[in-house]
Design an enzyme around this catalytic site. Structure first.
Site, PDB file in Angstrom:
ATOM      1  N   ASN A   1     -63.056  36.536  -7.902  1.00 38.55           N
ATOM      2  CA  ASN A   1     -62.194  35.373  -8.092  1.00 38.55           C
ATOM      3  C   ASN A   1     -63.076  34.136  -8.262  1.00 38.55           C
ATOM      4  OD1 ASN A   1     -60.047  33.295  -7.702  1.00 38.55           O
ATOM      5  ND2 ASN A   1     -58.831  35.041  -7.008  1.00 38.55           N
TER       6      ASN A   1
ATOM      7  N   CYS B   1     -26.633  48.506 -19.999  1.00 41.09           N
ATOM      8  CA  CYS B   1     -26.872  49.923 -20.307  1.00 41.09           C
ATOM      9  C   CYS B   1     -28.376  50.225 -20.321  1.00 41.09           C
ATOM     10  CB  CYS B   1     -26.185  50.324 -21.613  1.00 41.09           C
ATOM     11  SG  CYS B   1     -27.008  49.740 -23.100  1.00 41.09           S
TER      12      CYS B   1
ATOM     13  N   CYS C   1     -23.701  47.822 -26.329  1.00 40.42           N
ATOM     14  CA  CYS C   1     -22.644  47.354 -25.418  1.00 40.42           C
ATOM     15  C   CYS C   1     -22.419  45.842 -25.466  1.00 40.42           C
ATOM     16  CB  CYS C   1     -22.954  47.793 -23.988  1.00 40.42           C
ATOM     17  SG  CYS C   1     -24.255  46.836 -23.202  1.00 40.42           S
TER      18      CYS C   1
ATOM     19  N   HIS D   1     -45.247  44.454 -11.954  1.00 41.79           N
ATOM     20  CA  HIS D   1     -44.276  43.380 -12.204  1.00 41.79           C
ATOM     21  C   HIS D   1     -43.668  43.461 -13.610  1.00 41.79           C
ATOM     22  CE1 HIS D   1     -46.137  40.735  -8.778  1.00 41.79           C
ATOM     23  NE2 HIS D   1     -45.265  41.620  -8.320  1.00 41.79           N
TER      24      HIS D   1
HETATM   25  C1  BJW Z   1     -59.760  33.780 -11.857  1.00 43.12           C
HETATM   26  C2  BJW Z   1     -60.074  33.334 -13.114  1.00 43.12           C
HETATM   27  C3  BJW Z   1     -61.101  33.939 -13.736  1.00 43.12           C
HETATM   28  C4  BJW Z   1     -58.328  32.147 -12.441  1.00 43.12           C
HETATM   29  N1  BJW Z   1     -61.756  34.931 -13.071  1.00 43.12           N
HETATM   30  N2  BJW Z   1     -60.332  34.709 -11.164  1.00 43.12           N
HETATM   31  C5  BJW Z   1     -42.614  38.162   2.505  1.00 43.12           C
HETATM   32  C6  BJW Z   1     -42.934  36.880   2.917  1.00 43.12           C
HETATM   33  C7  BJW Z   1     -42.617  35.780   2.119  1.00 43.12           C
HETATM   34  C8  BJW Z   1     -41.978  35.942   0.898  1.00 43.12           C
HETATM   35  C9  BJW Z   1     -41.670  37.221   0.499  1.00 43.12           C
HETATM   36  C10 BJW Z   1     -41.985  38.305   1.295  1.00 43.12           C
HETATM   37  N3  BJW Z   1     -41.567  39.436   0.640  1.00 43.12           N
HETATM   38  C11 BJW Z   1     -41.017  39.068  -0.541  1.00 43.12           C
HETATM   39  C12 BJW Z   1     -41.052  37.726  -0.644  1.00 43.12           C
HETATM   40  C13 BJW Z   1     -40.547  36.939  -1.788  1.00 43.12           C
HETATM   41  C14 BJW Z   1     -41.475  36.962  -2.997  1.00 43.12           C
HETATM   42  C15 BJW Z   1     -42.869  36.424  -2.629  1.00 43.12           C
HETATM   43  O1  BJW Z   1     -43.814  37.130  -2.402  1.00 43.12           O
HETATM   44  N4  BJW Z   1     -43.013  35.110  -2.633  1.00 43.12           N
HETATM   45  C16 BJW Z   1     -44.332  34.504  -2.378  1.00 43.12           C
HETATM   46  C17 BJW Z   1     -44.545  33.362  -3.366  1.00 43.12           C
HETATM   47  C18 BJW Z   1     -44.459  34.131  -0.937  1.00 43.12           C
HETATM   48  N5  BJW Z   1     -41.601  38.303  -3.534  1.00 43.12           N
HETATM   49  C19 BJW Z   1     -40.662  38.849  -4.301  1.00 43.12           C
HETATM   50  O2  BJW Z   1     -39.607  38.267  -4.501  1.00 43.12           O
HETATM   51  C20 BJW Z   1     -40.935  40.210  -4.861  1.00 43.12           C
HETATM   52  N6  BJW Z   1     -39.849  41.080  -4.567  1.00 43.12           N
HETATM   53  C21 BJW Z   1     -39.681  41.646  -3.369  1.00 43.12           C
HETATM   54  O3  BJW Z   1     -40.522  41.575  -2.484  1.00 43.12           O
HETATM   55  O4  BJW Z   1     -38.478  42.323  -3.245  1.00 43.12           O
HETATM   56  C22 BJW Z   1     -38.000  42.603  -1.917  1.00 43.12           C
HETATM   57  C23 BJW Z   1     -37.592  41.282  -1.271  1.00 43.12           C
HETATM   58  C24 BJW Z   1     -36.901  40.332  -1.984  1.00 43.12           C
HETATM   59  C25 BJW Z   1     -36.538  39.103  -1.365  1.00 43.12           C
HETATM   60  C26 BJW Z   1     -36.896  38.871  -0.046  1.00 43.12           C
HETATM   61  C27 BJW Z   1     -37.606  39.848   0.675  1.00 43.12           C
HETATM   62  C28 BJW Z   1     -37.935  41.071   0.047  1.00 43.12           C
HETATM   63  C29 BJW Z   1     -41.025  40.133  -6.380  1.00 43.12           C
HETATM   64  C30 BJW Z   1     -42.188  39.336  -6.849  1.00 43.12           C
HETATM   65  C31 BJW Z   1     -42.138  39.169  -8.369  1.00 43.12           C
HETATM   66  C32 BJW Z   1     -43.245  38.257  -8.874  1.00 43.12           C
HETATM   67  N7  BJW Z   1     -42.953  37.892 -10.206  1.00 43.12           N
HETATM   68  C33 BJW Z   1     -43.942  37.106 -10.934  1.00 43.12           C
HETATM   69  C34 BJW Z   1     -43.366  36.819 -12.353  1.00 43.12           C
HETATM   70  C35 BJW Z   1     -43.403  38.090 -13.194  1.00 43.12           C
HETATM   71  C36 BJW Z   1     -42.689  37.943 -14.466  1.00 43.12           C
HETATM   72  C37 BJW Z   1     -43.319  36.948 -15.401  1.00 43.12           C
HETATM   73  O5  BJW Z   1     -44.517  37.033 -15.715  1.00 43.12           O
HETATM   74  O6  BJW Z   1     -42.608  36.066 -15.827  1.00 43.12           O
HETATM   75  O7  BJW Z   1     -45.172  37.832 -11.039  1.00 43.12           O
HETATM   76  S1  BJW Z   1     -44.405  35.588 -10.121  1.00 43.12           S
HETATM   77  C38 BJW Z   1     -46.088  35.671 -10.561  1.00 43.12           C
HETATM   78  O8  BJW Z   1     -46.916  35.841  -9.390  1.00 43.12           O
HETATM   79  C39 BJW Z   1     -46.251  36.941 -11.400  1.00 43.12           C
HETATM   80  C40 BJW Z   1     -47.564  37.463 -10.921  1.00 43.12           C
HETATM   81  O9  BJW Z   1     -47.699  38.837 -11.210  1.00 43.12           O
HETATM   82  C41 BJW Z   1     -47.526  37.148  -9.445  1.00 43.12           C
HETATM   83  C42 BJW Z   1     -48.886  37.104  -8.796  1.00 43.12           C
HETATM   84  O10 BJW Z   1     -49.688  36.113  -9.374  1.00 43.12           O
HETATM   85  P1  BJW Z   1     -51.237  36.376  -9.600  1.00 43.12           P
HETATM   86  O11 BJW Z   1     -51.423  37.457 -10.574  1.00 43.12           O
HETATM   87  O12 BJW Z   1     -51.906  36.521  -8.306  1.00 43.12           O
HETATM   88  O13 BJW Z   1     -51.680  35.037 -10.352  1.00 43.12           O
HETATM   89  P2  BJW Z   1     -51.902  33.576  -9.745  1.00 43.12           P
HETATM   90  O14 BJW Z   1     -51.702  32.621 -10.869  1.00 43.12           O
HETATM   91  O15 BJW Z   1     -51.146  33.337  -8.510  1.00 43.12           O
HETATM   92  O16 BJW Z   1     -53.437  33.577  -9.346  1.00 43.12           O
HETATM   93  C43 BJW Z   1     -54.478  33.618 -10.306  1.00 43.12           C
HETATM   94  C44 BJW Z   1     -55.764  33.830  -9.556  1.00 43.12           C
HETATM   95  O17 BJW Z   1     -56.795  34.032 -10.507  1.00 43.12           O
HETATM   96  C45 BJW Z   1     -56.179  32.610  -8.697  1.00 43.12           C
HETATM   97  O18 BJW Z   1     -56.592  33.069  -7.423  1.00 43.12           O
HETATM   98  C46 BJW Z   1     -57.360  32.018  -9.465  1.00 43.12           C
HETATM   99  O19 BJW Z   1     -58.330  31.443  -8.595  1.00 43.12           O
HETATM  100  C47 BJW Z   1     -57.913  33.233 -10.159  1.00 43.12           C
HETATM  101  N8  BJW Z   1     -58.605  33.001 -11.423  1.00 43.12           N
HETATM  102  N9  BJW Z   1     -59.155  32.309 -13.467  1.00 43.12           N
HETATM  103  C48 BJW Z   1     -61.367  35.279 -11.812  1.00 43.12           C
HETATM  104  N10 BJW Z   1     -61.501  33.592 -14.978  1.00 43.12           N
HETATM  105 ZN    ZN Z   2     -26.412  47.629 -23.590  1.00 41.77          ZN
END
Ligand code: BJW
Ligand code: ZN
Length: 239
Positions: free
Chosen positions: A211, A123, A146, A112
């Site tokens: 987790n 650019c 740019c 990500h």
């Molecule tokens: C602990 C702990 C401790 C706490 N020890 N554990 C199919 C179906 C439905 C929707 C879609 C689909 N395909 C695509 C989509 C749309 C979308 C999506 O998936 N949406 C869902 C919400 C359903 N996906 C996209 O848009 C992606 N692009 C894509 O698929 O392109 C093609 C496409 C586009 C459009 C339509 C269809 C296809 C891109 C996704 C980009 C995600 N971006 C982010 C932001 C990044 C930039 C930034 O940081 O600002 O990435 S969102 C955010 O979520 C970030 C993370 O990397 C990502 C995942 O989160 P993560 O890492 O799992 O964290 P949390 O907070 O969710 O969970 C923390 C966990 O830790 C919890 O379980 C806690 O219990 C645990 N925890 N403390 C152990 N100490």
């Molecule tokens: Zn530029």
């Protein structure tokens, strides 16, 4: 449990919970998580950036400051130690921080993007944030080549993941003996499909989830180890 890493290919998939103990906020779950306080549609989509780049950059600059000032935690250190001890370990991270690298891991794939990098919207120019640059940048950073705006080099909702990076992930996932999935809610696609992909190619792959709570993938993994990963991972590996 003590897991022997010798002679096994290990792939580790990390999410925001992995950096939680370092003080980097998660996206979902607890009260202090980002998406319980902010709307992703206003901050983490290309449309949000076109509408209000100042708001988006202000939010990212706040998060960049957190990442610049934090340190790797015990979980990052365990993975780096494994590599030092010659384990065949690769990390796929959804995290945009650089804490795996700062702990000493070298084989890290960012699916990500990376929050400390900014790229020009037009650019190929890019730069890396430092504490000094963050202090000096009052407005939206603008390209000297740019004059377009820079944007954070991360993947927003609705944007495709880099195909080369995805290819590298598929290569790792389909050739691994062990998959460790730690600190992710496992709901964001396409990464949410990674464990299923690994199992499809190698039905005998061992999948361990770390987790603090069960997730949608808990029912398909070999074992879920409940508890903070910065405490449980250390005990899992036999060094
Ligand atoms: C602990 C702990 C401790 C706490 N020890 N554990 C199919 C179906 C439905 C929707 C879609 C689909 N395909 C695509 C989509 C749309 C979308 C999506 O998936 N949406 C869902 C919400 C359903 N996906 C996209 O848009 C992606 N692009 C894509 O698929 O392109 C093609 C496409 C586009 C459009 C339509 C269809 C296809 C891109 C996704 C980009 C995600 N971006 C982010 C932001 C990044 C930039 C930034 O940081 O600002 O990435 S969102 C955010 O979520 C970030 C993370 O990397 C990502 C995942 O989160 P993560 O890492 O799992 O964290 P949390 O907070 O969710 O969970 C923390 C966990 O830790 C919890 O379980 C806690 O219990 C645990 N925890 N403390 C152990 N100490
Ligand atoms: Zn530029």
């Amino acid at each position: 449990m003590k897991f022997k890493s010798m002679n096994k290919k290990i792939t580790v998939l990390t999410g925001a919970g992995f950096s939680r103990a370092s003080g980097v906020p998660t996206f979902r779950g607890e009260d202090e998580s980002l998406w319980s306080k902010y709307n992703p549609a206003d901050l983490a989509t290309p449309q949000a950036f076109s509408r209000n780049p100042t708001l988006v950059w202000d939010w990212y600059k706040w998060r960049i400051g957190i990442v610049l000032r934090t340190q790797p935690n015990q979980a990052h250190k365990v993975l780096a130690t494994l590599e030092q001890k010659n384990a065949a370990i690769s990390i796929i991270t959804q995290n945009v921080d650089n804490l795996h690298e700062r702990a000493g891991s070298s084989n890290v794939t960012h699916v990500h993007g990376e929050i400390l990098k900014a790229r020009c919207t037009k650019c190929t120019s890019f730069f890396t944030w430092t504490e000094k640059k963050l202090e000096k940048t009052e407005f939206i950073p603008q390209c000297l080549e740019c004059e377009s705006f820079y944007r954070p080099d991360v993947v927003w909702f609705g944007e495709s993941l880099d195909t080369k990076i995805l290819g590298k992930c598929y290569e790792l996932l389909t050739h691994t003996d062990v998959l460790i999935i730690a600190g992710t809610s496992a709901i964001v696609f396409p990464v949410a499909e990674f464990p299923f992909l690994a199992k499809k190619y190698n039905p005998s792959v061992e999948i361990f989830e770390f987790n603090i709570e069960r997730t949608p993938i808990s029912s398909m993994v070999t074992q879920t180890i409940l508890g903070p990963v910065e405490e449980t991972l250390d005990n899992f590996f036999q060094f």
